[in-house]
Design an enzyme around this catalytic site. Structure first.
Site, short mmCIF file in Angstrom:
data_model
loop_
_atom_site.label_atom_id
_atom_site.label_comp_id
_atom_site.label_asym_id
_atom_site.label_seq_id
_atom_site.Cartn_x
_atom_site.Cartn_y
_atom_site.Cartn_z
N CYS A 264 0.87 -1.20 0.00
CA CYS A 264 0.00 0.00 0.00
C CYS A 264 0.89 1.24 0.00
O CYS A 264 0.75 2.14 0.84
CB CYS A 264 -0.95 0.00 1.19
SG CYS A 264 -1.83 -1.54 1.48
N GLY B 261 4.28 7.20 -1.71
CA GLY B 261 5.70 6.87 -1.83
C GLY B 261 6.62 7.55 -0.86
O GLY B 261 7.85 7.41 -0.98
N GLY B 262 6.09 8.27 0.11
CA GLY B 262 6.96 8.94 1.08
C GLY B 262 7.80 7.96 1.87
O GLY B 262 9.02 8.14 2.01
N LYS B 263 7.17 6.91 2.36
CA LYS B 263 7.90 5.91 3.14
C LYS B 263 8.79 5.06 2.23
O LYS B 263 9.87 4.60 2.65
CB LYS B 263 6.92 5.03 3.92
CG LYS B 263 6.08 5.81 4.95
CD LYS B 263 5.12 4.90 5.69
CE LYS B 263 4.25 5.67 6.67
NZ LYS B 263 3.28 6.56 5.98
N CYS C 257 -2.90 5.41 10.01
CA CYS C 257 -3.05 6.81 10.39
C CYS C 257 -4.44 7.03 11.00
O CYS C 257 -5.08 8.05 10.78
CB CYS C 257 -2.82 7.74 9.21
SG CYS C 257 -3.80 7.38 7.74
#
Length: 435
Positions: free
Chosen positions: A264, A268-270, A383
């Site tokens: 998931c 794409g930050g992580k 979150c």
């Protein structure tokens, strides 16, 4: 939607665009998609886009108050939806209690009437718009007192949301709701492959941009600026990422050569942060092809590489059978912990959504666990603030799978204060027993 005859640098033009976006949210659309649709239809200049977006987001944070006022000020529910949206947007601007309110009250009234008059669908109601807004200005104190005992008006959340937070966090619920109503900071993640946090802070200072450290790689700008104006952003020196979200990659403890799955993964930050930590073989999985494209764009900017795969994290068709050393499972949820960034979520969600999403997330977690090698680690991230999506989910997962739970932050509540400013996220880290 008809083109407007208004000047595109006027407040009336921006009010009308924001009102149309609010109407779309009331019809069940997410605010970013609603605004994108409006921008596609009107093709406004950048300044007007920014103003429409600002007004729409302010309105989402004040919608409970605005609608409570309208129930008193209007003899019947304003119709069509665009008229309702316009009145809510105007009231939200006049309810602004910041010292730097963007517009004078009389300007808002005048421009709201002008906006109504310019649109054939609501031009008949311009007199009503004028009467409602002027009455609010005359009777502001009494009207605000009159609606002050209504929870939805006081806190600007649906009643079920307020009660859910109160039950889950009986001593902290007011601070949680208040944090969710604050404007989010612009927080950056410094790319350790390109520079250090303190060096980047000095770079910002040299360019006259005030900023402070929120974590080992987290930098908060005192005032948000357009992404294009962030020093080093285009070169991949920094990325935009909330301080709480920056905890994920270090918790997974990736090492060179590991095979890692970011499930998931969009936007794409992580994904980028994991690749900044070590030289790993990373697969970024997401069910949406368009969102995968956004991951690819982010990685190109960071000059990093990963395998991108479209697929359902609850299924197995995409998996080649080779187990992973580390899995990041940022599962679907109600997003109740990031409501300050997405204030429309509170008006779009329903009380039963948490149970439905928790059921889906449990399937995803169990499926991914079977793809983890012995001694491997899985990081469960959500979150959400609702326990059934976070702590209760983590405890049930560990019991079902015999997973060893390692140290992790658990539930982080949203905080908006000096030196500590982050969204509400939940972290649970598990290790699979060896052979």
């Amino acid at each position: 939607m008809p083109k407007s005859s208004l000047k595109n640098d006027s407040l009336a033009y921006s009010l009308l665009g924001a009102a149309r976006a609010v109407a779309k949210v009331k019809a069940g659309n997410a605010l970013p998609q609603a605004l994108a649709a409006i921008f596609g239809q009107l093709n406004p200049p950048l300044q007007a886009r920014g103003a429409m977006q600002d007004i729409a987001y302010r309105t989402m944070r004040r919608l409970g108050q605005a609608e409570a006022l309208l129930s008193i000020l209007a003899s019947k529910p304003p119709s069509p939806a665009e008229l309702h949206g316009l009145l809510c947007c105007a009231l939200a601007l006049m309810l602004n209690d910041d010292a730097d309110a963007p517009y004078e009250d009389f300007t808002v009234v005048d421009q709201a009437v002008t906006a109504a008059d310019s649109d054939p669908a609501i031009a008949h109601a311009k007199g009503m718009v004028n009467a409602v807004l002027r009455r609010f200005l005359r009777e502001r104190a009494g009207l605000l007192q009159q609606i002050g005992n209504q929870p939805a008006a006081r806190w600007n959340y649906p009643n079920w949301w307020i009660e859910t937070v109160r039950q889950a966090y009986p001593s902290q619920w007011e601070a949680i709701l208040a944090a969710g109503n604050s404007a989010p900071p612009l927080t950056l993640r410094v790319n350790r492959r390109k520079t250090g946090r303190d060096d980047y802070l000095r770079m910002l200072a040299e360019q006259g941009i005030a900023a402070s450290a929120l974590g080992p790689w987290a930098v908060k700008l005192e005032r948000p600026v357009p992404v294009a104006q962030i020093p080093g952003f285009a070169e991949g020196m920094v990325s935009v990422q909330d301080a709480a979200a920056q905890l994920a990659a270090p918790l997974l403890d990736v090492q060179d050569g590991m095979r890692v799955l970011d499930a998931c993964a969009a936007p794409g930050g992580k994904t980028g942060h994991l690749l900044e930590q070590a030289d790993i073989d990373l697969l970024a999985l997401d069910s949406d092809a368009l969102r995968l494209k956004r991951i690819d764009e982010n990685l190109q900017r960071l000059q990093l590489r990963a395998a991108l795969q479209q697929g359902d994290a609850a299924g197995r068709q995409w998996w080649n059978g080779q187990p992973f050393d580390r899995i990041l499972a940022d599962v679907p949820c109600t997003a109740s912990g990031i409501v300050r960034r997405h204030p429309d979520i509170r008006w779009l969600r329903r009380k039963g959504d948490a149970l439905q999403l928790a059921t889906l997330s449990a399937r995803i977690l169990d499926n991914l666990w079977s793809m983890l090698r012995p001694d491997g680690k899985l990081l469960f991230v959500t979150c959400s603030l609702w326990p059934q999506e976070s702590e209760m989910q983590a405890a049930a997962f560990a019991k079902r799978n015999g997973a060893q739970r390692l140290d992790a932050p658990g539930q982080l509540l949203p905080v908006a204060q000096e030196g500590q400013d982050h969204d509400g996220l939940f972290y649970a880290l598990f290790q699979k027993s060896g052979l």
